[in-house]
Scaffold this motif. Sequence first.
Motif, PDB file in Angstrom:
ATOM      1  N   UNK B 138       0.817  -1.216   0.000  1.00  5.91           N
ATOM      2  CA  UNK B 138       0.000   0.000   0.000  1.00  5.91           C
ATOM      3  C   UNK B 138       0.846   1.260   0.000  1.00  5.91           C
ATOM      4  N   UNK B 139       2.056   1.153   0.538  1.00  2.00           N
ATOM      5  CA  UNK B 139       2.909   2.341   0.635  1.00  2.00           C
ATOM      6  C   UNK B 139       3.940   2.362  -0.484  1.00  2.00           C
ATOM      7  N   UNK B 140       4.941   1.487  -0.381  1.00  2.00           N
ATOM      8  CA  UNK B 140       5.973   1.431  -1.414  1.00  2.00           C
ATOM      9  C   UNK B 140       5.343   1.058  -2.758  1.00  2.00           C
ATOM     10  N   UNK B 141       4.341   0.212  -2.722  1.00  2.00           N
ATOM     11  CA  UNK B 141       3.672  -0.216  -3.943  1.00  2.00           C
ATOM     12  C   UNK B 141       2.614   0.770  -4.407  1.00  2.00           C
ATOM     13  N   UNK B 142       2.563   1.940  -3.804  1.00  2.00           N
ATOM     14  CA  UNK B 142       1.612   2.980  -4.184  1.00  2.00           C
ATOM     15  C   UNK B 142       0.178   2.445  -4.249  1.00  2.00           C
ATOM     16  N   UNK B 143      -0.466   2.396  -3.114  1.00  2.00           N
ATOM     17  CA  UNK B 143      -1.873   1.978  -3.001  1.00  2.00           C
ATOM     18  C   UNK B 143      -2.137   0.577  -3.533  1.00  2.00           C
ATOM     19  N   UNK B 144      -1.080  -0.215  -3.647  1.00  2.00           N
ATOM     20  CA  UNK B 144      -1.295  -1.595  -4.063  1.00  2.00           C
ATOM     21  C   UNK B 144      -1.189  -1.828  -5.556  1.00  2.00           C
ATOM     22  N   UNK B 145      -0.926  -0.760  -6.333  1.00  2.00           N
ATOM     23  CA  UNK B 145      -0.798  -0.969  -7.776  1.00  2.00           C
ATOM     24  C   UNK B 145       0.503  -1.721  -8.100  1.00  2.00           C
ATOM     25  N   UNK B 146       1.503  -1.508  -7.281  1.00  2.00           N
ATOM     26  CA  UNK B 146       2.732  -2.282  -7.414  1.00  2.00           C
ATOM     27  C   UNK B 146       2.699  -3.424  -6.411  1.00  2.00           C
ATOM     28  N   UNK B 147       3.595  -4.380  -6.566  1.00  2.00           N
ATOM     29  CA  UNK B 147       3.581  -5.516  -5.650  1.00  2.00           C
ATOM     30  C   UNK B 147       5.002  -5.808  -5.180  1.00  2.00           C
ATOM     31  N   UNK B 148       5.595  -4.841  -4.446  1.00  2.00           N
ATOM     32  CA  UNK B 148       6.989  -5.052  -4.016  1.00  2.00           C
ATOM     33  C   UNK B 148       7.150  -6.279  -3.114  1.00  2.00           C
ATOM     34  N   UNK B 149       6.059  -6.725  -2.499  1.00  2.00           N
ATOM     35  CA  UNK B 149       6.165  -7.884  -1.599  1.00  2.00           C
ATOM     36  C   UNK B 149       6.655  -9.131  -2.323  1.00  2.00           C
ATOM     37  N   UNK B 150       6.455  -9.158  -3.672  1.00  2.00           N
ATOM     38  CA  UNK B 150       6.902 -10.323  -4.448  1.00  2.00           C
ATOM     39  C   UNK B 150       8.404 -10.565  -4.286  1.00  2.00           C
ATOM     40  N   UNK B 151       9.123  -9.503  -3.948  1.00  2.00           N
ATOM     41  CA  UNK B 151      10.575  -9.649  -3.839  1.00  2.00           C
ATOM     42  C   UNK B 151      11.029 -10.285  -2.533  1.00  2.00           C
ATOM     43  N   UNK B 152      10.087 -10.529  -1.642  1.00  2.00           N
ATOM     44  CA  UNK B 152      10.470 -11.104  -0.353  1.00  2.00           C
ATOM     45  C   UNK B 152       9.814 -12.473  -0.175  1.00  2.00           C
ATOM     46  N   UNK B 153      10.666 -13.459  -0.074  1.00  2.00           N
ATOM     47  CA  UNK B 153      10.186 -14.830   0.096  1.00  2.00           C
ATOM     48  C   UNK B 153       9.206 -14.926   1.263  1.00  2.00           C
ATOM     49  N   UNK B 154       9.535 -14.246   2.375  1.00  2.00           N
ATOM     50  CA  UNK B 154       8.726 -14.386   3.588  1.00  2.00           C
ATOM     51  C   UNK B 154       7.358 -13.729   3.449  1.00  2.00           C
ATOM     52  N   UNK B 155       7.195 -12.890   2.429  1.00  2.00           N
ATOM     53  CA  UNK B 155       5.895 -12.226   2.281  1.00  2.00           C
ATOM     54  C   UNK B 155       5.020 -12.910   1.240  1.00  2.00           C
ATOM     55  N   UNK B 156       5.452 -14.085   0.827  1.00  2.00           N
ATOM     56  CA  UNK B 156       4.567 -14.884  -0.016  1.00  2.00           C
ATOM     57  C   UNK B 156       3.765 -15.766   0.910  1.00  2.00           C
ATOM     58  N   UNK B 157       2.544 -15.366   1.155  1.00  2.00           N
ATOM     59  CA  UNK B 157       1.732 -16.051   2.142  1.00  2.00           C
ATOM     60  C   UNK B 157       0.607 -16.799   1.424  1.00  2.00           C
TER      61      UNK B 157
END
Lengths: 196, 258
Positions: B138-157
């Motif tokens: 929501x923040x780095x990914x700008x309201x969720x349009x981006x998905x920076x979490x994909x870059x972190x193994x631990x955030x693949x839930x």
Amino acid sequence: MKTPRLAFLFLALTWALASHAQSKPEDKLRASVDDVLAVLYGPQAAQTLEERETRLTAIMKQRYSFDQIAQRSLGRNWPRFSPEQQATFSELFSQLLIRTYVRRFNTELGEPTISWGPTRTLPGNRAEVPSAVTVDNTTVAVVYRLEQINNDWQIYDVLVEGVSLVGNYRKQFDTLLRRQGPEEMLAELRKLIASS
Amino acid sequence: MNKLFLCIPLGALLFSGCASTRSADTEAPPAAATDETTAVGTEIADYEDPYADDYEVAEAFDPLRPLNQAIFAFNDAAYTYVLDPVGDGYSFVMPDPAEKGISNFFENLGYPVRLVGNVLQWRWERAGRETQRFLLNSTVGVLGFGKPSENYESLRVPEEDVGQAFGLWGIDPGPYLVLPILGPTNLRDLVGRVGETFLNPVGYVEEWEIEWALRGTELINNLPPTMDNYFQIVEASIDPYTAIREGYSERRKAQVDQ
């Protein structure tokens, strides 16, 4: 005197280790997956659709045990098929699976990243290799099941997001074979392959 | 949604919704199947399938099969002649990054559903990871349009929802259902989905025009990959109805067990 013997020992040892590594299921599987990626995205990538199809078919025929997939997919209905019908079924079903697989690449997809999990040993010279395939922001869990056949490892089932490919076809074939005989089912299979 | 491909495509079951299998001990034969269960059994009674142990998942409980099959046929026509062309047209005019961004945006909005799904299963650690993911996207990914979490193994839930929580609580899937347009589900998951509508932020938008515009965008944006998956499964299946029912049910079961 001592040195050559040591050298020989060392050689023998590395050779033994190397050939041991060669026969690991995950190595065989990864090599095939790398081959597939090379056909699709490598510097020697296939130029035409036909070339892609031929090369992928060759890789699949080497790594998949289509005879076993066929027998597993028919389950309890297997003996209702005569040996000739079994052979025909195996051939047709492999055509369907290969065609489906090759088709999958006709859509425009980015190159996937694959991360491999630790191999699990299953009873009866079998193993399970989990992987996570990420394409365009989507990650899909893919588990390969392999059996050691003639000193090689061959795939006999693939689980996508927990759904067994063979298990799914088993239920489809079983449903059909409650209503019709092997010959009619083979005809439907031919029709399905011809229709696309 | 799912684009798989180093495997023969089959799973990736449509409509990120719900599913389940009927447990083996409750064996009441589906009403519609009684007339067709005769052929097998007698002539091959002495054959023992050597691979039976690998495929123990029982068939889905489908007492409403005639109705389900009718809706399935209706859906197939609707997908072929209406939704697929609409999705294609949309895909044609919409640049890929925009499509992906919109898809990410709505996926991010699904956070409350996934959070509640986790909490109902007492999975606090995963709930925490979902929350981190939501905050990051929501923040780095700008309201969720981006998905920076994909870059972190631990955030693949793994995606949780209310239907899965019901499953974990031991509630049976109940009868398999095919909904018009929405596709496969079952009674348990349908109840879960109805509950989830209250968790969808889009439902709390005050102007109804905007609310429905958002819903429409979500639906249409998800069409191309969803239709793609649907037709790939149908083309590869000798009995598409069974393929989708069983695939859906088995996938839901796998999600519950996860």
